[in-house]
Design a protein around this motif. Structure first.
Motif, PDB file in Angstrom:
ATOM      1  N   GLN A   1      -8.211  -9.339  -1.128  1.00 27.83           N
ATOM      2  CA  GLN A   1      -7.925  -9.681  -2.350  1.00 27.83           C
ATOM      3  C   GLN A   1      -6.440  -9.501  -2.167  1.00 27.83           C
ATOM      4  O   GLN A   1      -5.140 -10.044  -3.132  1.00 27.83           O
ATOM      5  N   ALA A   2      -5.301  -8.175  -1.761  1.00 27.56           N
ATOM      6  CA  ALA A   2      -4.217  -8.150  -1.461  1.00 27.56           C
ATOM      7  C   ALA A   2      -3.459  -8.929  -0.791  1.00 27.56           C
ATOM      8  O   ALA A   2      -2.202  -9.174  -1.074  1.00 27.56           O
ATOM      9  N   ALA A   3      -4.497  -9.585   0.432  1.00 25.90           N
ATOM     10  CA  ALA A   3      -3.044 -11.240   1.496  1.00 25.90           C
ATOM     11  C   ALA A   3      -3.633 -12.201  -0.220  1.00 25.90           C
ATOM     12  O   ALA A   3      -2.307 -12.708   0.065  1.00 25.90           O
ATOM     13  N   GLU A   4      -4.383 -12.633  -0.727  1.00 31.38           N
ATOM     14  CA  GLU A   4      -4.397 -13.651  -1.552  1.00 31.38           C
ATOM     15  C   GLU A   4      -3.231 -13.321  -2.682  1.00 31.38           C
ATOM     16  O   GLU A   4      -2.983 -13.842  -2.924  1.00 31.38           O
TER      17      GLU A   4
ATOM     18  N   ALA B   1      -1.613  -2.228   4.659  1.00 26.65           N
ATOM     19  CA  ALA B   1      -1.992  -0.964   5.045  1.00 26.65           C
ATOM     20  C   ALA B   1      -2.719  -0.875   3.243  1.00 26.65           C
ATOM     21  O   ALA B   1      -2.215   0.341   2.681  1.00 26.65           O
ATOM     22  N   VAL B   2      -3.961  -1.115   3.200  1.00 25.92           N
ATOM     23  CA  VAL B   2      -5.101  -1.024   1.796  1.00 25.92           C
ATOM     24  C   VAL B   2      -6.196  -0.863   1.807  1.00 25.92           C
ATOM     25  O   VAL B   2      -6.806  -0.880   3.550  1.00 25.92           O
TER      26      VAL B   2
ATOM     27  N   GLY C   1       0.768  -1.605  -0.073  1.00 28.71           N
ATOM     28  CA  GLY C   1      -0.376  -0.301   0.369  1.00 28.71           C
ATOM     29  C   GLY C   1       0.860   1.310  -0.143  1.00 28.71           C
ATOM     30  O   GLY C   1       1.890   1.203   0.703  1.00 28.71           O
ATOM     31  N   ALA C   2       0.138   2.112  -1.058  1.00 27.39           N
ATOM     32  CA  ALA C   2       1.373   3.837  -0.643  1.00 27.39           C
ATOM     33  C   ALA C   2       0.534   4.681  -0.668  1.00 27.39           C
ATOM     34  O   ALA C   2       1.230   5.845  -0.225  1.00 27.39           O
TER      35      ALA C   2
ATOM     36  N   ARG D   1      10.898  -3.367   2.251  1.00 22.75           N
ATOM     37  CA  ARG D   1      10.221  -3.209   1.091  1.00 22.75           C
ATOM     38  C   ARG D   1       8.940  -2.793   1.087  1.00 22.75           C
ATOM     39  O   ARG D   1       7.980  -2.440   2.025  1.00 22.75           O
ATOM     40  N   THR D   2       8.775  -1.554   0.202  1.00 23.71           N
ATOM     41  CA  THR D   2       7.134  -1.301   0.530  1.00 23.71           C
ATOM     42  C   THR D   2       6.198  -1.521  -1.330  1.00 23.71           C
ATOM     43  O   THR D   2       7.243  -1.558  -2.005  1.00 23.71           O
ATOM     44  N   TRP D   3       5.109  -2.163  -1.385  1.00 30.43           N
ATOM     45  CA  TRP D   3       4.839  -2.526  -2.765  1.00 30.43           C
ATOM     46  C   TRP D   3       3.394  -1.784  -2.660  1.00 30.43           C
ATOM     47  O   TRP D   3       2.498  -2.285  -2.038  1.00 30.43           O
ATOM     48  N   SER D   4       3.267  -1.489  -3.522  1.00 25.68           N
ATOM     49  CA  SER D   4       1.770  -1.212  -4.838  1.00 25.68           C
ATOM     50  C   SER D   4       1.531  -1.190  -5.334  1.00 25.68           C
ATOM     51  O   SER D   4       2.411  -1.938  -6.814  1.00 25.68           O
ATOM     52  N   ARG D   5       0.441  -1.880  -6.360  1.00 26.90           N
ATOM     53  CA  ARG D   5      -0.071  -2.239  -7.752  1.00 26.90           C
ATOM     54  C   ARG D   5       0.311  -1.340  -8.827  1.00 26.90           C
ATOM     55  O   ARG D   5       1.109  -1.333  -9.896  1.00 26.90           O
TER      56      ARG D   5
END
Length: 305
Positions: free
Chosen positions: A77-80, A69-70, A24-25, A44-48
């Motif tokens: 959906q993010a967990a999957e 953090a979404v 999540g950004a 590290r961070t990541w988002s779509r």
């Protein structure tokens, strides 16, 4: 040769070896990123919006702790996604930040695929700022901005332990909750945050009715509210309650309701309902006689629809 994705690890051995992935950004994720890096975690961070979960040339690594953090409706959906794509696995604990959502429900699809699940919810208000603001959208750039913050923690055994670890590292105050208590906890947070913002908006509209420009009214009411918060910090509740209800001024309360009713019946209802709770606080404060407070109660009762 592949590079590590956890590039925030310092050159010298890190203070902590637990690898954290923040998904999540938004402002919550950015705040966690700053604070956890400051606490010595490789993050590290990541988002779509960042593109691929594992860019070409990097090693596919599972994080030890994943923080989702979404948006509340995107947690499952993010967990999957992060689990099915190898960012979380059998050695990982997945935590989400949606304060009212039980981990066993929103993370049900990954139970058995990860070591543990849980909730880590800082009792703070986060807001997206305009791009023109001198920030990246998440508020003050303080690595210790979560210090002292109450953090709700729920989940299974591993999830609870992971939440407590991060909370302690950030200098927070843990609030360990069973899942059935999350809605009450979150409702209290909304009343003290989102509802306060709404009340100030309604109050600024009333001030606009008497000629005060909207922006000026918002600033004035913000200052007023901040003074109330300072009073609460200094003397606590119920002593910080002031105004006509605290002093048992039934005549003023009646005048308020008459005037507001001519503007908006809905706003008058809001005033009355909050005033009923304020009356309970006034009784506990004890600054006014019971008889005068009872008169205020009679006024409020007479205005019930």
């Amino acid at each position: 040769m592949t590079a590590s994705l956890f590039t925030d690890e310092p050159a010298s051995p890190p203070e902590r070896t637990t690898r954290v992935l923040i998904v999540g950004a938004g402002p919550v994720g950015q705040t966690f990123e700053r604070a956890l890096q400051h606490a010595g975690y490789p993050v590290r961070t990541w988002s779509r919006s960042h593109g691929q979960l594992f860019p070409e040339g990097t090693a596919q690594q599972c994080a030890d702790i994943v923080i989702l953090a979404v948006r509340d409706d995107a947690v499952s959906q993010a967990a999957e996604y992060i689990t099915s794509h190898g960012a979380a696995g059998a050695s990982s604990v997945v935590l989400h930040c949606a304060g009212s959502r039980p981990p066993s429900q929103v993370l049900a699809s990954i139970i058995g695929k990860v070591r543990g699940i849980g909730l880590l919810h800082p009792l703070r208000s986060f807001v997206h700022r305009d791009k023109s603001d001198d920030s990246d959208g998440s508020g003050p750039h303080s690595e210790q901005e979560l210090r002292g913050t109450v953090m709700a923690i729920a989940g299974d055994g591993a999830g609870m332990l992971a939440g407590q670890e991060l909370c302690a590292a950030l200098g927070g105050t843990p609030l360990l909750l069973s899942e059935d208590r999350l809605p009450i906890y979150h409702a209290a947070a909304v009343m003290a945050a989102g509802h306060v913002a709404t009340l100030l908006d309604v109050a600024s509209q009333l001030l606009a009715r008497v000629g005060l420009p909207r922006q000026v009214g918002q600033r004035a009411l913000t200052d007023l509210t901040q003074s109330v918060l300072r009073n609460i910090e200094e003397v606590g509740l119920p002593q910080a309650l002031t105004g006509p209800i605290a002093r048992g001024d039934a005549m003023t309360v009646a005048a308020h309701l008459d005037a507001i009713s001519r503007v908006s019946c809905q706003v008058a209802d809001v005033y009355r309902i909050i005033a009923e709770s304020s009356l309970d606080v006034a009784y506990r404060k004890g600054a006014a006689d019971d008889s005068t407070l009872a008169a205020v109660g009679d006024v409020l009762q007479s205005r019930r629809v």
